[in-house]
Scaffold this motif. Structure first.
Motif, short mmCIF file in Angstrom:
data_model
loop_
_atom_site.label_atom_id
_atom_site.label_comp_id
_atom_site.label_asym_id
_atom_site.label_seq_id
_atom_site.Cartn_x
_atom_site.Cartn_y
_atom_site.Cartn_z
N THR A 210 0.87 -1.17 0.00
CA THR A 210 0.00 0.00 0.00
C THR A 210 0.91 1.23 0.00
O THR A 210 2.11 1.12 0.24
CB THR A 210 -0.86 0.05 1.27
OG1 THR A 210 0.00 0.39 2.37
CG2 THR A 210 -1.54 -1.28 1.55
N CYS A 214 5.35 2.16 1.97
CA CYS A 214 6.58 2.82 1.52
C CYS A 214 6.71 4.24 2.02
O CYS A 214 7.80 4.80 2.01
CB CYS A 214 6.64 2.84 0.00
SG CYS A 214 6.75 1.20 -0.74
N GLN A 276 8.74 10.01 -13.09
CA GLN A 276 8.71 8.61 -12.66
C GLN A 276 8.28 8.54 -11.20
O GLN A 276 8.21 9.56 -10.54
CB GLN A 276 10.13 8.02 -12.80
CG GLN A 276 10.58 7.90 -14.23
CD GLN A 276 12.05 8.20 -14.37
OE1 GLN A 276 12.63 8.93 -13.58
NE2 GLN A 276 12.66 7.63 -15.40
C1 HEC Z 1 7.06 0.35 -3.30
C2 HEC Z 1 7.17 1.61 -2.60
C3 HEC Z 1 6.15 2.69 -2.91
C4 HEC Z 1 4.80 2.58 -2.94
C5 HEC Z 1 3.94 1.34 -2.73
C6 HEC Z 1 4.29 3.90 -3.20
N1 HEC Z 1 5.31 4.79 -3.33
FE1 HEC Z 1 5.15 6.77 -3.72
N2 HEC Z 1 7.17 6.95 -3.72
C7 HEC Z 1 8.05 5.94 -3.48
C8 HEC Z 1 9.40 6.46 -3.58
C9 HEC Z 1 10.69 5.66 -3.39
C10 HEC Z 1 9.29 7.82 -3.87
C11 HEC Z 1 10.44 8.83 -4.01
C12 HEC Z 1 10.93 8.88 -5.43
C13 HEC Z 1 9.95 9.59 -6.31
O1 HEC Z 1 9.85 10.82 -6.28
O2 HEC Z 1 9.21 8.89 -7.04
C14 HEC Z 1 7.87 8.10 -3.94
C15 HEC Z 1 7.34 9.35 -4.18
C16 HEC Z 1 6.01 9.67 -4.13
C17 HEC Z 1 5.46 11.02 -4.17
C18 HEC Z 1 6.27 12.31 -4.23
C19 HEC Z 1 6.46 12.88 -2.82
C20 HEC Z 1 7.42 12.12 -1.96
O3 HEC Z 1 7.09 11.85 -0.78
O4 HEC Z 1 8.53 11.79 -2.40
C21 HEC Z 1 4.09 10.89 -4.12
C22 HEC Z 1 3.07 12.02 -4.14
C23 HEC Z 1 3.79 9.49 -4.06
N3 HEC Z 1 4.97 8.77 -4.06
C24 HEC Z 1 2.51 8.97 -4.00
C25 HEC Z 1 2.21 7.63 -3.79
C26 HEC Z 1 0.87 7.11 -3.65
C27 HEC Z 1 -0.40 7.93 -3.70
C28 HEC Z 1 1.01 5.76 -3.46
C29 HEC Z 1 -0.09 4.74 -3.28
C30 HEC Z 1 -1.12 4.73 -4.26
C31 HEC Z 1 2.43 5.46 -3.47
N4 HEC Z 1 3.14 6.60 -3.68
C32 HEC Z 1 2.96 4.19 -3.29
C33 HEC Z 1 7.75 4.62 -3.21
C34 HEC Z 1 6.48 4.10 -3.16
#
Ligand code: HEC
Length: 302
Positions: A210, A214, A276
């Motif tokens: 979920t 993370c 990404q």
């Molecule tokens: C497997 C791990 C993983 C999951 C599951 C995940 N994320 Fe992320 N997310 C990341 C990582 C690592 C980054 C930092 C790198 C980037 O900017 O993408 C990130 C970055 C983001 C960011 C940018 C702000 C920040 O805190 O860095 C947002 C908004 C975000 N995620 C939304 C979501 C949402 C909404 C979900 C669920 C639907 C989700 N993510 C699920 C790993 C995850």
């Protein structure tokens, strides 16, 4: 008699101007090797950090990187602030994982003096006010129990009125007794968030994860404390985090909408901007989850 005494003093004062960061080679150019030597010295201060910023090639030098890394954990507010400032001025330093992690820790720190040091940077300009790590820190600092920290956050908001237009900052201001800081923006509905957005964040994807799994310790979109049955306090804390990653003027540009639709970056690289998502695709731009979150963002506006 008086002239004889004064002359050497004047000469000293003039040579004193040449000391510090401006070190010239015989050819009259600044000498990076000398700048590096001074930067690496134990007694290096904020001036030496600033001097290094002027030489991008020095940032690729391992000893310089190690010094930046160590300084990000310094207990001396001047050195800590200078190290954070250098990272913000020279974003390529963040391509080194150890520095990136430590900078994250710096932004996430609960130490009031560290928060104050970073807020101070914003007053002096090197922090881009749109930097979401900074917006996160500021909106938390506004509600901090430490009165001096809250006051320095408030002073910054007073001096930079554009900050009040940021949803996360506006939400914190709403809870302050301060007069004259109100904005005319409408925050997206807390009830809609609780009833319809939160369940989406708690739903497992194909990898069994979920958003919560993370995002526990993120600086920006931090879902903490992760709790099975969230009470009103936790819900508000998730809501506040979500406010940091929405764009009320252009809802479709909200990171909260873009990130979950984006691919994982190639192995060994970092997700950049909104292109990404470190967590890979969670749902598509046509999914009902996407549409629900868009609908939520649109419950707010200016
Ligand atoms: C497997 C791990 C993983 C999951 C599951 C995940 N994320 Fe992320 N997310 C990341 C990582 C690592 C980054 C930092 C790198 C980037 O900017 O993408 C990130 C970055 C983001 C960011 C940018 C702000 C920040 O805190 O860095 C947002 C908004 C975000 N995620 C939304 C979501 C949402 C909404 C979900 C669920 C639907 C989700 N993510 C699920 C790993 C995850």
């Amino acid at each position: 008699m008086g002239l004889l005494v004064l002359l050497p003093l004047a000469a000293l004062a003039i040579s004193g101007l040449g000391a510090g960061p401006l070190l010239l080679t015989a050819a009259g150019q600044e000498d990076p090797a000398a700048v590096e030597r001074l930067f690496l010295a134990d007694e290096a201060g904020a001036g030496e950090f600033r001097a290094v910023a002027a030489f991008p090639e020095l940032l690729d030098r391992r000893p310089v990187q190690i010094k930046v890394f160590r300084s990000l954990a310094s207990k001396d507010p001047d050195i800590f602030g200078a190290a954070v400032r250098l990272c913000l001025e020279a974003p390529r330093l963040e391509s080194f994982a150890m520095i990136r992690r430590r900078l994250s820790l710096a932004f996430r720190s609960q130490d009031a003096w560290k928060r104050k040091a970073i807020l101070q940077l914003a007053r002096e300009e090197p922090v881009r006010l749109q930097d979401l790590r900074f917006v996160s820190l500021l909106s938390e600092a506004l509600r901090a129990p430490d009165p001096a920290l809250a006051e320095s956050a408030l002073a910054l908001v007073r001096s930079r009125s554009e900050l009040r237009g940021l949803p996360a900052v506006a939400e914190s201001l709403n809870h302050l007794p301060e007069e004259g800081l109100a904005t005319d923006l409408t925050l997206p509905s807390l009830g809609f968030f609780r009833d319809r957005v939160l369940p989406l964040l708690e739903k497992s994807g194909a990898d069994d994860k979920t958003c919560f799994d993370c995002h526990k310790s993120h600086v920006i979109f931090r879902l903490e404390p992760a709790q099975e049955r969230a009470g009103p306090e936790e819900v508000r804390s998730y809501y506040r985090s979500a406010l940091r990653v929405i764009d009320l003027k252009r809802p479709e540009r909200s990171l909260l909408l873009l990130k979950p639709t984006r691919e994982k970056p190639p192995k060994g690289t970092q997700a950049s901007g909104s292109g990404q998502h470190g967590g890979g695709v969670r749902w598509s731009g046509e999914s009902s989850s996407y549409r629900t979150i868009l609908e939520w963002v649109r419950t707010g506006g200016y």
